[in-house]
Design a protein around this motif. Structure first.
Motif, PDB file in Angstrom:
ATOM      1  N   GLN A   1      58.717  15.099  45.761  1.00 11.50           N
ATOM      2  CA  GLN A   1      58.863  13.918  46.785  1.00 11.50           C
ATOM      3  C   GLN A   1      60.446  14.794  47.531  1.00 11.50           C
ATOM      4  N   MET A   2      60.892  15.637  47.033  1.00 10.98           N
ATOM      5  CA  MET A   2      62.156  15.807  48.650  1.00 10.98           C
ATOM      6  C   MET A   2      61.528  16.984  48.846  1.00 10.98           C
ATOM      7  N   LEU A   3      61.173  18.366  48.746  1.00 15.35           N
ATOM      8  CA  LEU A   3      59.951  18.648  49.496  1.00 15.35           C
ATOM      9  C   LEU A   3      59.436  18.000  50.726  1.00 15.35           C
ATOM     10  N   ARG A   4      58.907  16.954  50.124  1.00 19.47           N
ATOM     11  CA  ARG A   4      57.572  16.064  50.763  1.00 19.47           C
ATOM     12  C   ARG A   4      58.905  15.420  51.839  1.00 19.47           C
ATOM     13  N   ARG A   5      59.478  14.899  51.731  1.00 19.38           N
ATOM     14  CA  ARG A   5      60.747  14.698  52.898  1.00 19.38           C
ATOM     15  C   ARG A   5      60.604  15.792  53.879  1.00 19.38           C
ATOM     16  N   LEU A   6      60.704  16.909  54.069  1.00 24.24           N
ATOM     17  CA  LEU A   6      61.334  17.808  54.728  1.00 24.24           C
ATOM     18  C   LEU A   6      60.298  17.792  55.308  1.00 24.24           C
ATOM     19  N   SER A   7      60.273  18.715  56.764  1.00 21.86           N
ATOM     20  CA  SER A   7      59.488  19.565  58.022  1.00 21.86           C
ATOM     21  C   SER A   7      59.682  20.661  57.654  1.00 21.86           C
ATOM     22  N   GLU A   8      58.589  21.690  57.960  1.00 15.61           N
ATOM     23  CA  GLU A   8      58.585  22.870  57.849  1.00 15.61           C
ATOM     24  C   GLU A   8      59.438  23.601  58.540  1.00 15.61           C
ATOM     25  N   ASP A   9      60.347  23.618  59.741  1.00 13.86           N
ATOM     26  CA  ASP A   9      61.233  24.008  59.956  1.00 13.86           C
ATOM     27  C   ASP A   9      62.327  23.254  59.431  1.00 13.86           C
ATOM     28  N   ALA A  10      62.808  23.129  58.387  1.00 11.88           N
ATOM     29  CA  ALA A  10      64.023  22.360  57.743  1.00 11.88           C
ATOM     30  C   ALA A  10      64.872  23.890  57.023  1.00 11.88           C
TER      31      ALA A  10
END
Length: 280
Positions: free
Chosen positions: A226-235
């Motif tokens: 879930q944490m990864l899903r909240r991040l944009s690809e450029d994060a």
């Protein structure tokens, strides 16, 4: 010493950065696994950017794990660029003006490490600070002095070069006073557009520092996270120690290196001090 975290990318809820990871910065404030001290309870600081001209900053001498205001405020801030720091004092007083990050204009600066023999070197270093900038030094920490030396030496125009010159000045000053290994540092700093992380020590045995792997790849590897899903690809995330045990998620920043992050792109540069002799 201390532990810190930096984030750049699409706006994210600060609470998610600070509290959700299994080995979050809040957890590290109480039980660090890679730091010089297990507990980092001598205060905390948070800096974040919005569309305003200067970043917001809150600092406190309370332990991060026990501050309800930090939890409340962070749950109401979204930002594309965040710096957070939990402090273990290396000798300077536990007071709000000694908590990181430090701010000057659009710049934020934080540090894990110390200037060895700082009380002995303090006068000489202070005399090297631009008199116009000197009035901005509010506390008594070596980090704030380091920041103002870098500002004096051109940080706003040449960030990497200015830090290199400041480190060179600190080392030259220390060795004139008989200090063999004057500086231990991981530094994080930003103007809200570009983030710079430095890992260096005079002894060649620097504190730990890691950066996140490619987020898109990690999202494919761990689709249920879930944490990864909240991040944009450029994060991009830079941390004193990993926030999770996910395999492949964290890469150690090499010794004597500067990491530059800008709009999702990263660049690794070799870092070394530029000697700058000062008069005794």
């Amino acid at each position: 010493m201390c532990r810190w975290l930096a984030y750049t990318g699409s706006p994210v809820l600060v609470h998610d950065l600070l509290y959700r990871p299994e080995h979050s910065l809040i957890v590290q404030s109480l039980s660090s696994t890679m730091g010089a001290e297990t507990t980092n309870g001598d205060g905390f600081g948070l800096g974040w950017y919005t569309d305003l001209p200067t970043p917001g900053v809150i600092r406190s001498t309370e332990p991060a794990w026990n501050d309800r205001n930090l939890e409340e405020i962070s749950a109401h801030i979204r930002s594309p660029c965040v710096l957070a720091h939990v402090r273990a004092s290396s000798g300077s007083a536990v007071q709000q003006t000694n908590c990181h990050p430090f701010r000057h204009g659009r710049w934020l600066f934080m540090h894990n490490g110390s200037i060895d023999g700082f009380l002995t070197l303090k006068y000489d270093l202070a005399m090297a600070v631009d008199p116009v900038l000197f009035a901005g030094i509010e506390g008594s920490s070596d980090t704030e002095m380091f920041f103002h030396l870098a500002l004096t030496l051109g940080l706003e125009e040449d960030p990497v070069g200015a830090v290199s010159r400041a480190v060179g000045l600190i080392e030259e000053t220390g060795r004139r006073h008989g200090v063999d290994f004057p500086l231990q540092m991981t530094v994080g700093m930003t103007d809200g557009e570009t983030f710079y992380a430095f890992r260096y020590s005079s002894q060649g045995r620097s504190r730990t520092l890691f950066h996140s792997a490619d987020i898109a790849t990690l999202q494919q590897q761990y689709p249920g996270n879930q944490m990864l899903r909240r991040l944009s690809e450029d994060a991009k995330v830079v941390v004193s120690e990993p926030l999770s045990d996910l395999k492949g998620a964290w890469r150690e920043i090499p010794e004597s290196t500067c990491l530059v992050l800008h709009k999702g792109q990263e660049q690794m540069l070799p870092f070394e001090p530029q000697p700058r002799l000062v008069e005794s």
